[in-house]
Design an enzyme around this catalytic site. Structure first.
Site, PDB file in Angstrom:
ATOM      1  N   ASN A   9       1.330   2.876   1.728  1.00  0.00           N
ATOM      2  CA  ASN A   9       1.012   2.960   3.156  1.00  0.00           C
ATOM      3  C   ASN A   9       1.060   1.541   3.719  1.00  0.00           C
ATOM      4  OD1 ASN A   9      -0.138   3.255   5.657  1.00  0.00           O
ATOM      5  ND2 ASN A   9      -2.167   3.857   4.911  1.00  0.00           N
ATOM      6  N   TRP A  10       2.150   1.250   4.426  1.00  0.00           N
ATOM      7  CA  TRP A  10       2.334  -0.121   4.913  1.00  0.00           C
ATOM      8  C   TRP A  10       1.473  -0.407   6.142  1.00  0.00           C
ATOM      9  CZ3 TRP A  10       8.429  -0.958   4.554  1.00  0.00           C
ATOM     10  CH2 TRP A  10       8.828  -0.781   3.220  1.00  0.00           C
ATOM     11  N   LYS A  11       0.827   0.613   6.697  1.00  0.00           N
ATOM     12  CA  LYS A  11      -0.031   0.440   7.888  1.00  0.00           C
ATOM     13  C   LYS A  11       0.719  -0.334   8.994  1.00  0.00           C
ATOM     14  CE  LYS A  11      -4.052   0.889   4.978  1.00  0.00           C
ATOM     15  NZ  LYS A  11      -5.471   0.618   4.774  1.00  0.00           N
ATOM     16  N   HIS A  95      -5.621   9.829   7.887  1.00  0.00           N
ATOM     17  CA  HIS A  95      -6.091   8.591   7.265  1.00  0.00           C
ATOM     18  C   HIS A  95      -7.431   8.186   7.898  1.00  0.00           C
ATOM     19  CE1 HIS A  95      -6.380   4.405   6.093  1.00  0.00           C
ATOM     20  NE2 HIS A  95      -5.583   4.717   5.095  1.00  0.00           N
ATOM     21  N   GLU A  97      -8.496   5.501   8.899  1.00  0.00           N
ATOM     22  CA  GLU A  97      -8.367   4.634  10.090  1.00  0.00           C
ATOM     23  C   GLU A  97      -8.076   5.468  11.332  1.00  0.00           C
ATOM     24  OE1 GLU A  97      -5.549   1.981   8.245  1.00  0.00           O
ATOM     25  OE2 GLU A  97      -7.154   1.303   6.911  1.00  0.00           O
ATOM     26  N   GLU A 167      -9.631   9.125  -0.425  1.00  0.00           N
ATOM     27  CA  GLU A 167      -9.752   7.693  -0.156  1.00  0.00           C
ATOM     28  C   GLU A 167     -11.164   7.392   0.339  1.00  0.00           C
ATOM     29  OE1 GLU A 167      -5.630   5.823   0.648  1.00  0.00           O
ATOM     30  OE2 GLU A 167      -6.373   6.607   2.539  1.00  0.00           O
ATOM     31  N   GLY A 173      -9.202  -1.322   1.585  1.00  0.00           N
ATOM     32  CA  GLY A 173      -8.999  -2.687   2.074  1.00  0.00           C
ATOM     33  C   GLY A 173     -10.145  -3.628   1.764  1.00  0.00           C
ATOM     34  N   SER A 213      -8.056   0.204  -2.515  1.00  0.00           N
ATOM     35  CA  SER A 213      -7.981  -0.991  -3.362  1.00  0.00           C
ATOM     36  C   SER A 213      -7.295  -0.758  -4.707  1.00  0.00           C
ATOM     37  CB  SER A 213      -9.374  -1.601  -3.549  1.00  0.00           C
ATOM     38  OG  SER A 213      -9.900  -2.009  -2.284  1.00  0.00           O
ATOM     39  N   GLY A 234      -2.432   0.756  -0.110  1.00  0.00           N
ATOM     40  CA  GLY A 234      -2.274   0.001   1.129  1.00  0.00           C
ATOM     41  C   GLY A 234      -1.805  -1.419   0.855  1.00  0.00           C
ATOM     42  N   GLY A 235      -2.758  -2.350   0.801  1.00  0.00           N
ATOM     43  CA  GLY A 235      -2.433  -3.774   0.660  1.00  0.00           C
ATOM     44  C   GLY A 235      -1.440  -4.086  -0.449  1.00  0.00           C
TER      45      GLY A 235
HETATM   46  P1  PGA Z   1      -5.889  -0.322   0.377  1.00  0.00           P
HETATM   47  O1  PGA Z   1      -5.590   0.863   1.433  1.00  0.00           O
HETATM   48  O2  PGA Z   1      -5.035  -0.033  -0.838  1.00  0.00           O
HETATM   49  O3  PGA Z   1      -5.455  -1.583   1.089  1.00  0.00           O
HETATM   50  O4  PGA Z   1      -7.332  -0.285   0.060  1.00  0.00           O
HETATM   51  C1  PGA Z   1      -5.420   2.172   1.013  1.00  0.00           C
HETATM   52  C2  PGA Z   1      -5.161   3.077   2.179  1.00  0.00           C
HETATM   53  O5  PGA Z   1      -5.759   2.854   3.245  1.00  0.00           O
HETATM   54  O6  PGA Z   1      -4.349   4.022   2.103  1.00  0.00           O
END
Ligand code: PGA
Length: 251
Positions: A9-11, A95, A97, A167, A173, A213, A234-235
């Site tokens: 997930n490149w956000k 998600h 977010e 998640e 994050g 994470s 994500g990251g």
């Molecule tokens: P993260 O994000 O790996 O940066 O914790 C995961 C996600 O939000 O899908």
């Protein structure tokens, strides 16, 4: 029996040149893999460029969100048809977010999920509790509500195109990853909710990704849990080598 699925997930990151460079890097790193499904989810403006650069590879492309209408007066939104037109075969829905920053609730997410599926997209549907909910003892109720309300009305056939991503919000994050046991417990719990509200066949076949994470150095242990069928990253998905290492941990 459940093929592992690793998704990046490149956000809201990367302009066209960087996004295409990352896709090319992944292509180079992952030219040969089998037995694991790999998906990347770039921001919508670069989706078509990324999809073109991944054409001919086994890496699939996903949207990060979409609205539950095909077209019309919905300023700023994207339809599943538009994601498909740009080269996506998947979308993420729900998600944390989207839930937290943009106020998307279970009823809306259920509409989005059903419409995306009916439009021919596969969906990674996200659930997860906050730290407050976990510590306050309502985690089970929260996951149950997100699953029961979020997946309401899905047919057996729909479930073939749905992956659930567990998640925990406190792990996203933050660098604070769930322990393998915490992940396994939440996944087993979620699978049981699906079993009780749908049926055992659907629950057994449903892939549940862990997200929060995930990194190259913790992926193998998480993915080694019986009910962890993949990762939503994500990251660590913003770096081709790190993401490829997570894919290899799933093999
Ligand atoms: P993260 O994000 O790996 O940066 O914790 C995961 C996600 O939000 O899908």
């Amino acid at each position: 029996m459940r093929t592992p699925i690793i998704a990046g997930n490149w956000k809201m990151n990367k302009l066209t040149a960087d996004a295409v460079a990352l896709a090319e890097g992944l292509n180079a790193q992952l030219s040969e893999f089998s037995g694991v499904e790999v998906v990347v989810s770039p921001v919508a403006t670069v989706l078509s460029a990324v999809a073109s650069s991944l054409e001919g590879s086994a890496i699939e492309v996903s949207g990060q969100n979409c609205y539950h209408a095909e077209s019309g007066a919905y300023t700023g939104e994207l339809s599943p048809q538009m994601l498909k037109d740009a080269g996506a075969t998947w979308t993420i829905i729900g998600h944390s977010e989207r839930r937290q920053i943009f106020g998307e609730n279970d009823a809306l997410l259920n509409e989005k999920l059903k419409f995306a599926l009916a439009s021919g997209l596969k969906v990674m549907f996200c659930i997860g509790e906050t730290l407050e909910e976990r510590e306050g003892g309502t985690m089970g109720a929260v996951l149950t509500r997100q699953l029961v309300d979020g997946l309401a009305g899905l047919s057996d056939a729909d479930f073939e195109n749905v992956v659930v991503a567990y998640e925990p919000v406190w792990a996203i994050g933050t660098g604070v990853v769930a322990t393998p046991q915490q992940a396994e417990d939440a996944h087993a719990f979620s699978r049981n909710v699906v079993k009780e509200n749908f049926n055992a066949t659907i629950a057994d076949g449903l892939r549940i990704q862990y997200g929060g994470s995930v990194k190259a150095d913790n992926a193998a242990e998480l993915l080694g849990q019986a009910n962890v069928d993949g990762a939503l990253v994500g990251g660590a998905a913003l770096d081709a080598e790190g993401f490829a290492a997570i894919v290899r941990a799933a093999l």
